[in-house]
Motif scaffolding. Structure first.
Motif, PDB file in Angstrom:
ATOM      1  N   VAL A 129      51.749 -52.247 -52.517  1.00 35.44           N
ATOM      2  CA  VAL A 129      51.352 -52.045 -53.911  1.00 35.44           C
ATOM      3  C   VAL A 129      51.445 -50.568 -54.280  1.00 35.44           C
ATOM      4  O   VAL A 129      51.943 -50.199 -55.353  1.00 35.44           O
ATOM      5  N   LYS A 130      50.971 -49.696 -53.385  1.00 37.92           N
ATOM      6  CA  LYS A 130      51.015 -48.260 -53.668  1.00 37.92           C
ATOM      7  C   LYS A 130      52.457 -47.774 -53.779  1.00 37.92           C
ATOM      8  O   LYS A 130      52.754 -46.897 -54.604  1.00 37.92           O
ATOM      9  N   ALA A 131      53.344 -48.316 -52.955  1.00 45.85           N
ATOM     10  CA  ALA A 131      54.754 -47.927 -53.039  1.00 45.85           C
ATOM     11  C   ALA A 131      55.341 -48.310 -54.385  1.00 45.85           C
ATOM     12  O   ALA A 131      56.119 -47.546 -54.983  1.00 45.85           O
ATOM     13  N   ALA A 132      54.962 -49.487 -54.883  1.00 43.51           N
ATOM     14  CA  ALA A 132      55.430 -49.920 -56.208  1.00 43.51           C
ATOM     15  C   ALA A 132      54.883 -49.001 -57.301  1.00 43.51           C
ATOM     16  O   ALA A 132      55.590 -48.673 -58.261  1.00 43.51           O
ATOM     17  N   GLU A 133      53.629 -48.576 -57.134  1.00 44.37           N
ATOM     18  CA  GLU A 133      53.032 -47.658 -58.110  1.00 44.37           C
ATOM     19  C   GLU A 133      53.763 -46.316 -58.103  1.00 44.37           C
ATOM     20  O   GLU A 133      53.996 -45.720 -59.157  1.00 44.37           O
ATOM     21  N   ARG A 134      54.117 -45.816 -56.907  1.00 48.51           N
ATOM     22  CA  ARG A 134      54.855 -44.556 -56.828  1.00 48.51           C
ATOM     23  C   ARG A 134      56.214 -44.685 -57.490  1.00 48.51           C
ATOM     24  O   ARG A 134      56.677 -43.765 -58.189  1.00 48.51           O
ATOM     25  N   ALA A 135      56.869 -45.841 -57.285  1.00 46.63           N
ATOM     26  CA  ALA A 135      58.177 -46.061 -57.898  1.00 46.63           C
ATOM     27  C   ALA A 135      58.063 -46.075 -59.417  1.00 46.63           C
ATOM     28  O   ALA A 135      58.923 -45.538 -60.126  1.00 46.63           O
ATOM     29  N   ALA A 136      56.971 -46.680 -59.912  1.00 49.78           N
ATOM     30  CA  ALA A 136      56.767 -46.723 -61.365  1.00 49.78           C
ATOM     31  C   ALA A 136      56.543 -45.332 -61.936  1.00 49.78           C
ATOM     32  O   ALA A 136      56.845 -45.073 -63.103  1.00 49.78           O
ATOM     33  N   ARG A 137      56.006 -44.410 -61.110  1.00 51.94           N
ATOM     34  CA  ARG A 137      55.791 -43.035 -61.558  1.00 51.94           C
ATOM     35  C   ARG A 137      57.011 -42.160 -61.254  1.00 51.94           C
ATOM     36  O   ARG A 137      56.942 -40.942 -61.369  1.00 51.94           O
ATOM     37  N   ALA A 138      58.108 -42.786 -60.864  1.00 49.80           N
ATOM     38  CA  ALA A 138      59.349 -42.083 -60.543  1.00 49.80           C
ATOM     39  C   ALA A 138      59.176 -41.121 -59.374  1.00 49.80           C
ATOM     40  O   ALA A 138      59.789 -40.060 -59.329  1.00 49.80           O
ATOM     41  N   GLN A 139      58.333 -41.505 -58.423  1.00 49.66           N
ATOM     42  CA  GLN A 139      58.188 -40.720 -57.207  1.00 49.66           C
ATOM     43  C   GLN A 139      58.996 -41.410 -56.114  1.00 49.66           C
ATOM     44  O   GLN A 139      58.535 -42.374 -55.506  1.00 49.66           O
ATOM     45  N   SER A 140      60.186 -40.925 -55.881  1.00 47.35           N
ATOM     46  CA  SER A 140      61.073 -41.600 -54.940  1.00 47.35           C
ATOM     47  C   SER A 140      60.926 -41.081 -53.516  1.00 47.35           C
ATOM     48  O   SER A 140      61.273 -41.759 -52.564  1.00 47.35           O
ATOM     49  N   GLY A 141      60.429 -39.849 -53.352  1.00 45.52           N
ATOM     50  CA  GLY A 141      60.300 -39.273 -52.022  1.00 45.52           C
ATOM     51  C   GLY A 141      59.166 -39.899 -51.234  1.00 45.52           C
ATOM     52  O   GLY A 141      58.113 -40.233 -51.795  1.00 45.52           O
ATOM     53  N   VAL A 142      59.358 -40.041 -49.946  1.00 43.65           N
ATOM     54  CA  VAL A 142      58.355 -40.657 -49.077  1.00 43.65           C
ATOM     55  C   VAL A 142      57.040 -39.886 -49.106  1.00 43.65           C
ATOM     56  O   VAL A 142      55.955 -40.465 -49.056  1.00 43.65           O
ATOM     57  N   LEU A 143      57.116 -38.564 -49.236  1.00 46.61           N
ATOM     58  CA  LEU A 143      55.930 -37.709 -49.153  1.00 46.61           C
ATOM     59  C   LEU A 143      55.416 -37.266 -50.526  1.00 46.61           C
ATOM     60  O   LEU A 143      54.499 -36.444 -50.593  1.00 46.61           O
ATOM     61  N   ASP A 144      55.971 -37.832 -51.598  1.00 46.66           N
ATOM     62  CA  ASP A 144      55.738 -37.285 -52.936  1.00 46.66           C
ATOM     63  C   ASP A 144      54.278 -37.165 -53.344  1.00 46.66           C
ATOM     64  O   ASP A 144      53.889 -36.185 -53.957  1.00 46.66           O
ATOM     65  N   ASP A 145      53.454 -38.174 -53.057  1.00 46.38           N
ATOM     66  CA  ASP A 145      52.099 -38.150 -53.615  1.00 46.38           C
ATOM     67  C   ASP A 145      51.021 -37.903 -52.561  1.00 46.38           C
ATOM     68  O   ASP A 145      49.874 -38.285 -52.743  1.00 46.38           O
ATOM     69  N   VAL A 146      51.385 -37.239 -51.452  1.00 46.49           N
ATOM     70  CA  VAL A 146      50.362 -36.813 -50.497  1.00 46.49           C
ATOM     71  C   VAL A 146      49.731 -35.540 -51.056  1.00 46.49           C
ATOM     72  O   VAL A 146      50.385 -34.509 -51.159  1.00 46.49           O
ATOM     73  N   ALA A 147      48.468 -35.621 -51.427  1.00 43.77           N
ATOM     74  CA  ALA A 147      47.823 -34.567 -52.210  1.00 43.77           C
ATOM     75  C   ALA A 147      47.830 -33.221 -51.493  1.00 43.77           C
ATOM     76  O   ALA A 147      47.501 -33.134 -50.303  1.00 43.77           O
ATOM     77  N   LEU A 148      48.176 -32.181 -52.244  1.00 41.73           N
ATOM     78  CA  LEU A 148      48.192 -30.829 -51.691  1.00 41.73           C
ATOM     79  C   LEU A 148      46.791 -30.320 -51.371  1.00 41.73           C
ATOM     80  O   LEU A 148      46.610 -29.488 -50.486  1.00 41.73           O
ATOM     81  N   GLY A 149      45.779 -30.809 -52.099  1.00 44.26           N
ATOM     82  CA  GLY A 149      44.427 -30.287 -51.939  1.00 44.26           C
ATOM     83  C   GLY A 149      43.629 -30.888 -50.799  1.00 44.26           C
ATOM     84  O   GLY A 149      42.476 -30.520 -50.598  1.00 44.26           O
ATOM     85  N   LEU A 150      44.225 -31.796 -50.033  1.00 45.01           N
ATOM     86  CA  LEU A 150      43.510 -32.384 -48.903  1.00 45.01           C
ATOM     87  C   LEU A 150      43.238 -31.338 -47.831  1.00 45.01           C
ATOM     88  O   LEU A 150      43.993 -30.366 -47.702  1.00 45.01           O
ATOM     89  N   PRO A 151      42.182 -31.517 -47.019  1.00 47.69           N
ATOM     90  CA  PRO A 151      42.029 -30.660 -45.841  1.00 47.69           C
ATOM     91  C   PRO A 151      43.306 -30.708 -45.006  1.00 47.69           C
ATOM     92  O   PRO A 151      43.953 -31.758 -44.907  1.00 47.69           O
ATOM     93  N   GLN A 160      52.475 -37.342 -41.643  1.00 44.83           N
ATOM     94  CA  GLN A 160      53.080 -37.958 -40.459  1.00 44.83           C
ATOM     95  C   GLN A 160      53.117 -39.479 -40.564  1.00 44.83           C
ATOM     96  O   GLN A 160      54.100 -40.116 -40.169  1.00 44.83           O
ATOM     97  N   LYS A 161      52.061 -40.068 -41.115  1.00 48.85           N
ATOM     98  CA  LYS A 161      52.045 -41.521 -41.286  1.00 48.85           C
ATOM     99  C   LYS A 161      53.144 -41.972 -42.237  1.00 48.85           C
ATOM    100  O   LYS A 161      53.805 -42.984 -42.010  1.00 48.85           O
ATOM    101  N   ARG A 162      53.307 -41.201 -43.325  1.00 45.21           N
ATOM    102  CA  ARG A 162      54.352 -41.548 -44.292  1.00 45.21           C
ATOM    103  C   ARG A 162      55.727 -41.482 -43.634  1.00 45.21           C
ATOM    104  O   ARG A 162      56.560 -42.374 -43.819  1.00 45.21           O
ATOM    105  N   ALA A 163      55.981 -40.408 -42.889  1.00 44.89           N
ATOM    106  CA  ALA A 163      57.270 -40.258 -42.227  1.00 44.89           C
ATOM    107  C   ALA A 163      57.488 -41.362 -41.191  1.00 44.89           C
ATOM    108  O   ALA A 163      58.608 -41.862 -41.025  1.00 44.89           O
ATOM    109  N   ALA A 164      56.392 -41.751 -40.511  1.00 42.93           N
ATOM    110  CA  ALA A 164      56.507 -42.786 -39.478  1.00 42.93           C
ATOM    111  C   ALA A 164      56.915 -44.131 -40.065  1.00 42.93           C
ATOM    112  O   ALA A 164      57.595 -44.925 -39.409  1.00 42.93           O
ATOM    113  N   ARG A 165      56.533 -44.387 -41.315  1.00 41.48           N
ATOM    114  CA  ARG A 165      56.878 -45.673 -41.930  1.00 41.48           C
ATOM    115  C   ARG A 165      58.378 -45.864 -42.084  1.00 41.48           C
ATOM    116  O   ARG A 165      58.862 -46.990 -42.141  1.00 41.48           O
ATOM    117  N   VAL A 166      59.108 -44.753 -42.161  1.00 43.18           N
ATOM    118  CA  VAL A 166      60.561 -44.861 -42.294  1.00 43.18           C
ATOM    119  C   VAL A 166      61.257 -44.504 -40.985  1.00 43.18           C
ATOM    120  O   VAL A 166      62.454 -44.219 -40.966  1.00 43.18           O
TER     121      VAL A 166
END
Length: 275
Positions: A129-151, A160-166
């Motif tokens: 579902v989240k992947a479909a949401e990213r596609a709807a927001r035109a975020q095509s990159g695997v790492l596009d919506d990993v927040a910069l402000g996270l610890p 790493q989890k995102r990269a591992a999925r592919v």
């Protein structure tokens, strides 16, 4: 606005809090400090309040948790007020967005899908579902919506989890351990021959691989480091207490003596755990 009866209504709930924030931000009668703030200046407080919520939970201090959740809620109201003033969105839009999202991401509860599915399958469905949401927001990159402000450690694991999925991942921990040895050697070399900036870069590489090892071992590195911090604090306080019994302070001691006291505190903890 500061005399709005809702502001003084003890049972006003969220509406009261929103009225208070609007009054604080009123250009004519509000608080000068609050009027000066913007999204960027408030964001650090938002992060700090989230950590204080986590701290109250870890301590199981439920009265404190009530207060900290209020502080965190204030941050949501603050950002929503700023957004409404700028014409971006309102608090109601925020509530609608998260409500719509939770309904859409739980079709096994709010839709026609079977509720009897494994937790692993639910996680997989959530990611779909989240992947479909990213596609709807035109975020095509695997790492596009990993927040910069996270610890940093948390963000490293998410990247790493995102990269591992592919398929971009080591198959087991052996390769990760080899990489840790490689990065450690590079850090030692950097310490002796490179600039401070290059040393910092090598240190970052090592920390990133350590986060990867934690992920492969199914250990949350943030939680592990918090636990290590707590252990260090506990044992160092034991050193301080032992020295205080002699009317001394750590600065009156030396490393050899403090190391012995540390080991004594460590042994005492293990003895208590065994008991």
């Amino acid at each position: 606005m500061a005399h709005d009866p809702l502001i003084f209504a003890p049972d006003g709930s969220t509406a009261r809090l929103r009225a208070i924030m609007a009054a604080l931000r009123d250009p004519s009668t509000g608080c000068p400090w609050d009027i000066e703030q913007d999204f960027a200046s408030i964001a650090p407080y938002t992060i700090e309040e989230a950590y204080e919520v986590a701290d109250a939970i870890e301590k199981q201090d439920w009265p404190a948790l009530q207060g900290e959740l209020g502080d965190l809620l204030l941050q949501v109201v603050y950002h929503a007020q700023l957004a409404e003033e700028a014409g971006h969105f309102t608090f109601a839009n925020v509530a609608k967005s998260i409500s719509d999202k939770m309904v859409a991401r739980h079709p096994h509860v709010f839709g026609d899908e079977d509720r009897e599915k494994s937790a692993a399958q639910q996680v997989q469905d959530w990611e779909t579902v989240k992947a479909a949401e990213r596609a709807a927001r035109a975020q095509s990159g695997v790492l596009d919506d990993v927040a910069l402000g996270l610890p940093a450690l948390m963000r490293a694991v998410k990247l790493q989890k995102r990269a591992a999925r592919v398929g971009f991942d080591w198959p087991d921990t052996a390769q990760v351990l080899d990489k840790i040895a490689e990065e450690s050697a590079e850090l030692v070399e950097a310490r002796d021959t490179l600039t401070p900036a290059e040393v910092a870069e090598e240190m970052g590489d090592l920390l990133f691989v350590m986060a990867n090892l934690a992920r492969h071992l199914e250990v949350d590195p943030e939680e592990a480091l918090r636990a290590a911090n707590a252990k260090f604090t506990r044992r160092f306080r034991a050193i301080e207490a032992a020295l205080a019994d002699q009317n001394r302070r750590p600065q009156d001691s030396n490393l050899t003596e403090m190391d012995a006291l540390w080991n004594a505190a460590k042994a005492a903890e293990k003895g208590n755990a065994a008991g």
